[in-house]
Design an enzyme around this catalytic site. Structure first.
Site, PDB file in Angstrom:
ATOM      1  N   ASN A 110       0.830  -1.205   0.000  1.00 52.38           N
ATOM      2  CA  ASN A 110       0.000   0.000   0.000  1.00 52.38           C
ATOM      3  C   ASN A 110       0.863   1.253   0.000  1.00 52.38           C
ATOM      4  O   ASN A 110       1.929   1.280   0.608  1.00 52.38           O
ATOM      5  CB  ASN A 110      -0.924  -0.011   1.218  1.00 52.38           C
ATOM      6  CG  ASN A 110      -1.806  -1.245   1.234  1.00 52.38           C
ATOM      7  OD1 ASN A 110      -2.114  -1.808   0.189  1.00 52.38           O
ATOM      8  ND2 ASN A 110      -2.193  -1.687   2.419  1.00 52.38           N
ATOM      9  N   HIS A 127       6.007  -0.488  -2.666  1.00 45.73           N
ATOM     10  CA  HIS A 127       5.571   0.255  -3.863  1.00 45.73           C
ATOM     11  C   HIS A 127       5.656   1.763  -3.679  1.00 45.73           C
ATOM     12  O   HIS A 127       5.123   2.517  -4.488  1.00 45.73           O
ATOM     13  CB  HIS A 127       4.141  -0.154  -4.249  1.00 45.73           C
ATOM     14  CG  HIS A 127       4.046  -1.570  -4.731  1.00 45.73           C
ATOM     15  ND1 HIS A 127       2.864  -2.277  -4.747  1.00 45.73           N
ATOM     16  CD2 HIS A 127       4.998  -2.414  -5.211  1.00 45.73           C
ATOM     17  CE1 HIS A 127       3.099  -3.508  -5.213  1.00 45.73           C
ATOM     18  NE2 HIS A 127       4.377  -3.613  -5.501  1.00 45.73           N
TER      19      HIS A 127
END
Ligand SMILES: *[C@@H]1O[C@H](CO)[C@@H](O)[C@H](O)[C@H]1NC(C)=O
Ligand SMILES: [Zn+2]
Length: 271
Positions: A110, A127
């Site tokens: 997330n 990410h």
């Protein structure tokens, strides 16, 4: 064998109590429980675009204004969201494990920063993060939580309002070299950064309990880690609201919302 019984929860808690190095992988499901839009699936559009049309270097090179508007919008939405009981249970478990001289690390897919907000410190944001920017030229990276990130984005980015292009010189710029900044996010078609991969590898090597939350362990990259670990006879547990195929390699599968199940699995005071 997957099971959802309370007996399984008690069993898992005993195994957790004996673990020396816990590794948790969290995914979109955990964010969704805080009301963070995922821009996936139907209804996942921003203006007429899908996230896969905007979260790319090609889109950014074509129109940094459009892509910055999209990220500005996401930053402003996420700013209003709070960590849920899953985020909080993880942050608390980390503190407890540390106090006992044991390892507890979270890897998240997330980008909303809610694990940070909840107080997780041993955190790998694989990410990236919506509130971190990176220079497109000198690679300088820093957190930037300003709202709006720059004046030209004030009142922009609304999903149902196209505005004129913002001049590139008015978009966020690097304070080291004055080049254009971009969100420090792994975009579609980009590789996860090497230093992040190295950190993940290290935790995979060290962990003796792997917990997959809100992301299917049959989907990449969790599948890779989970199968690697189960080959080494490391305990793999999964919490997911979706029904995953029975081919899942998890030793334990807890079916339901992470905000409901994680506190039962991790907290010391369960009643
Ligand atoms: C965030 O970035 C903008 C644009 O580059 C800059 O003006 C602002 O000072 C930055 N905020 C912080 C807190 O660094
Ligand atoms: Zn720079």
């Amino acid at each position: 064998m997957a099971s959802t019984t309370s007996g399984k929860i008690a069993e898992f808690r005993r195994l957790l109590a004996n673990a020396r190095s816990v590794l948790v992988l969290t995914g979109a499901g955990v964010s969704a429980e805080s009301g963070v839009p995922t821009f996936r699936g139907s209804g996942g559009l921003w203006r007429q675009y899908r996230a896969t049309d905007l979260a790319t270097l090609t889109a950014f090179n074509r129109s940094p204004s459009l892509v910055w508007e999209f990220y500005h919008y996401r930053r402003e939405v996420v700013r209003t969201k709070q960590p849920n009981k899953a985020h909080i249970a993880l942050a608390e478990a980390e503190k407890r494990f540390e106090k006992e001289g044991k390892r507890f690390n979270v890897i998240t897919q997330n980008v909303d920063g809610l694990h940070r907000k909840a107080g997780s410190k041993n955190l790998i944001e694989m990410h990236g993060n919506l509130f971190v920017v990176r220079c497109t030229s000198c690679n300088f990276i820093e957190e930037n939580t300003s709202s709006p990130i720059c004046e030209s984005l004030r009142n922009r980015g609304l999903p149902d309002e196209n505005g004129p292009e913002i001049d590139e010189k008015d978009l966020p710029h690097c304070r080291k070299c004055r080049s254009l900044l971009r969100p420090h996010i792994v975009w579609f078609g980009e590789q996860i950064w090497n230093d992040v991969l190295e950190k993940i590898e290290k935790e995979i090597q060290l962990c003796d309990l792997f917990l997959v939350v809100g992301t299917s362990s049959v989907v990449y990259p969790a599948a890779g880690y989970a199968s690697l670990l189960s080959e080494r006879s490391i305990l793999v547990a999964e919490i997911n609201i979706e029904t995953t195929p029975s081919t899942s390699i998890a030793n334990y599968h807890f079916h339901g919302p992470a905000a409901q199940i994680l506190p039962q699995l991790l907290s010391t005071n369960v009643n």
